[in-house]
Write an enzyme that holds these catalytic residues in place. Structure first.
Site, short mmCIF file in Angstrom:
data_model
loop_
_atom_site.label_atom_id
_atom_site.label_comp_id
_atom_site.label_asym_id
_atom_site.label_seq_id
_atom_site.Cartn_x
_atom_site.Cartn_y
_atom_site.Cartn_z
N LYS A 113 98.47 56.35 51.09
CA LYS A 113 97.42 57.36 50.85
C LYS A 113 97.81 58.21 49.65
O LYS A 113 98.96 58.66 49.54
CB LYS A 113 97.23 58.24 52.10
N GLU A 130 92.34 62.51 65.49
CA GLU A 130 91.31 61.49 65.32
C GLU A 130 90.19 61.75 66.31
O GLU A 130 90.44 62.13 67.47
CB GLU A 130 91.89 60.11 65.61
N HIS A 169 100.72 52.33 56.42
CA HIS A 169 99.63 52.57 55.47
C HIS A 169 99.50 54.05 55.07
O HIS A 169 98.88 54.37 54.07
CB HIS A 169 98.31 51.97 55.96
N HIS A 201 103.65 56.97 61.20
CA HIS A 201 102.92 57.83 60.27
C HIS A 201 103.42 59.28 60.27
O HIS A 201 103.66 59.86 59.21
CB HIS A 201 101.42 57.83 60.61
N ASP A 222 102.27 54.69 68.62
CA ASP A 222 101.17 54.36 67.70
C ASP A 222 101.16 55.26 66.46
O ASP A 222 100.86 54.79 65.37
CB ASP A 222 99.83 54.48 68.45
N ARG A 239 95.84 29.53 63.28
CA ARG A 239 95.63 28.28 64.05
C ARG A 239 94.20 27.74 63.93
O ARG A 239 93.99 26.54 63.90
CB ARG A 239 95.97 28.52 65.52
N LYS A 290 103.01 47.12 61.17
CA LYS A 290 103.44 47.87 62.34
C LYS A 290 102.82 47.25 63.59
O LYS A 290 101.80 46.57 63.44
CB LYS A 290 103.07 49.34 62.22
N LYS A 316 93.95 61.11 70.11
CA LYS A 316 92.66 60.41 70.03
C LYS A 316 91.63 61.33 70.69
O LYS A 316 91.99 62.22 71.46
CB LYS A 316 92.71 59.10 70.82
C1 BG6 Z 1 96.91 53.07 62.95
C2 BG6 Z 1 96.89 53.30 64.42
O1 BG6 Z 1 98.21 52.76 62.51
O2 BG6 Z 1 96.47 54.24 62.26
C3 BG6 Z 1 95.49 53.69 64.87
O3 BG6 Z 1 97.29 52.12 65.10
C4 BG6 Z 1 94.98 54.86 64.07
O4 BG6 Z 1 95.47 53.99 66.26
C5 BG6 Z 1 95.15 54.61 62.57
O5 BG6 Z 1 93.61 55.04 64.39
C6 BG6 Z 1 94.83 55.87 61.79
O6 BG6 Z 1 94.77 55.57 60.44
P1 BG6 Z 1 93.88 56.44 59.45
O7 BG6 Z 1 94.20 55.91 58.11
O8 BG6 Z 1 92.45 56.24 59.86
O9 BG6 Z 1 94.30 57.86 59.66
#
Ligand code: BG6
Length: 479
Positions: free
Chosen positions: A180, A214, A176, A238, A233, A42, A146, A328
């Protein structure tokens, strides 16, 4: 000459991941010749103003790989078109703009939905209504970020909307993790080597651990995270992707549908947890300080850590628990898959390993120390028959020159080239939600197991360690 159209062009993902990935592909000579990038959002921008803003952000995110000359070449094919996803006429306007750019050349397009998730449905609908999904003048694909839905019902509904405009073969649901290198290498490890497959089953494997830890907290994402939580999440996408690649049968060939068929079969074989199972087979935690984060409800019950035990009801995996864990604010950033083998059937040496935790272990390090380690017992020299665990240690960084490409580079290129092998299919996403929904429902309804607090910088709540010990096993924690 394809055109890559980004919906949600002024968003964070565009500047942080998409444009740097496209720029890097161009720099490495991998982007299809003459690929155009068109931003749609926008916020009004002139083409040059958008290019200037992207130059700055790209420089920041690609660091020393930024080259002014290379960027200049790339930016010549970058355009911007302002519009509102809610307005049908803005799509017609975008289509006219794209046609002008395309001229008489092929009208191959990739539409990338990088908007807030509530706009996925409306954007796809408008693309359909305005004839922009029609493939008579070139392939048309849509990439959807996602989260794909927030539960099974909403994912079903979104799939229905998507399928009204696009055929499934045109739809690329991005995860994603599949981009990898180490995740793709898991398929190579299993299916391009003959030595692992014969022992990759219940006869030799005691259990599997998948950890995605993480160090980061939720940062400025409270608005999204507090309604999503760790299962939506990280697990639904993943972690279940990692599980399905670890556990799937060999596909008949390496192509999108055979690979995805096998992954779906595994997900469909995962036993759904009953509320009692959820109490017993899951641990949930929230890091201390989470409710003080800006934008988080003071009484939030959102889990930022979970450990979940799943079982796969098929011949290969019957009786082999899969322990999945993510959080996290943990000790460090570390994602790995641990294949823990059984103990030798008869131990000759009194000094030999006494528990399964000291048996052979194959560790696939997904990140950041990408590699594979095989742990085994070795005789300590000159110490009788004393032994200790040692390892064979393969590291991508030592073996191959150059840095690992970013996951998005591989995936955007695949979308441009029409290879959907590393994207999730509709049934895959739905099967993953069918696993997660009962867990989320039981947590919400019974508020059990307890939501344990944990201090940032640890491996989640202590109860997770105790829970694993209760199963006679140990988490393999490495940083
Ligand atoms: C994302 C999540 O899909 O993947 C995030 O929404 C997360 O919360 C991230 O931090 C982790 O990705 P990577 O590639 O850093 O392991």
């Amino acid at each position: 000459m394809p055109t890559f159209v980004i919906f949600g062009a002024s968003g964070d993902l565009t500047s942080r991941k998409l444009i740097p990935a496209l720029y890097n592909l161009h720099r490495r000579g991998r982007l299809p010749e003459g690929t155009r990038v068109v931003g749609f959002s926008r916020t009004p921008y002139e083409h040059d103003a958008w290019r200037a803003e992207l130059a700055e952000s790209t420089q920041k995110f690609v660091g020393e790989k930024f080259d002014k000359g290379v960027w200049g070449e790339f930016a010549k094919n970058v355009y911007y078109h302002a519009g509102d996803i809610g307005q049908g006429e803005d799509f017609a306007g975008l289509d006219t703009f794209l046609k002008e750019l395309e001229g008489d050349a092929s009208r191959e397009r990739v539409y990338y939905l990088s908007t807030a998730p509530r706009f996925y449905g409306p954007a796809v609908e408008q693309l359909g209504k305005n004839g922009m999904a029609d493939q008579s003048s070139g392939a048309r694909r849509v990439v959807i970020e996602k989260p794909f839905g927030t539960d099974l019902a909403s994912a079903n509904k979104l799939n229905e909307v998507v399928h009204q405009s696009f055929d499934e073969s045109q739809v690329y649901r991005i995860d994603h993790y599949l981009g990898k290198e180490t995740v793709q290498n898991l398929m190579v490890l299993r299916f391009a080597n003959a030595i692992f497959e014969p022992i990759w089953n219940r006869n030799y494997i005691d259990h599997v651990q998948i950890t995605v830890a993480e160090e980061v907290e939720i940062g400025s994402r409270a608005g999204y995270y507090d309604t999503a939580g760790i299962v939506r999440d990280m697990f639904q996408n993943h972690i279940l992707q990692l599980l399905s690649i670890t556990a799937m049968e060999a596909p008949v060939k390496y192509a999108a549908d055979p690979v995805r068929d096998e992954k779906v079969k595994v997900l469909q074989a995962v036993r759904c947890l009953t509320p009692d199972d959820v109490k017993r087979d899951t641990v949930r935690g929230q890091y201390r300080g989470y409710t003080a984060e800006e934008g988080v409800e003071a009484r939030s019950r959102t889990a930022t850590f979970a450990a979940i035990k799943l079982s796969i009801d098929n011949w290969r995996w019957q009786g082999v628990p899969f322990y999945l864990r993510s959080g996290k604010a943990m000790s460090c950033r570390s994602s790995q898959i641990v294949i823990q083998f059984r103990q030798p059937p008869h131990m000759l040496f009194d000094t030999g390993p006494r528990s399964v935790n000291e048996s052979n272990r194959l560790v696939v390090q997904v990140q950041p120390a990408e590699g594979i380690q095989m742990h085994f017992q070795t005789k300590v020299p000159d110490a009788g028959m004393r032994m200790r665990q040692t390892d064979l240690d393969f590291r991508f960084g030592r073996e191959f020159k150059g840095s690992m490409p970013e996951a998005y580079e591989r995936l955007l290129l695949d979308a441009l080239e029409g290879d959907a092998s590393l994207f999730a299919r509709a049934d895959e996403v739905e099967a993953a939600w069918s696993i997660c929904d009962p867990i989320l429902a039981a947590w919400a309804k019974y508020d059990r197991p307890t939501l344990y607090p944990y201090d940032p910088g640890l491996w989640g709540p202590e109860e997770s360690t105790e829970w694993m010990q209760g199963h006679g096993r140990e988490w393999f924690d490495t940083c």
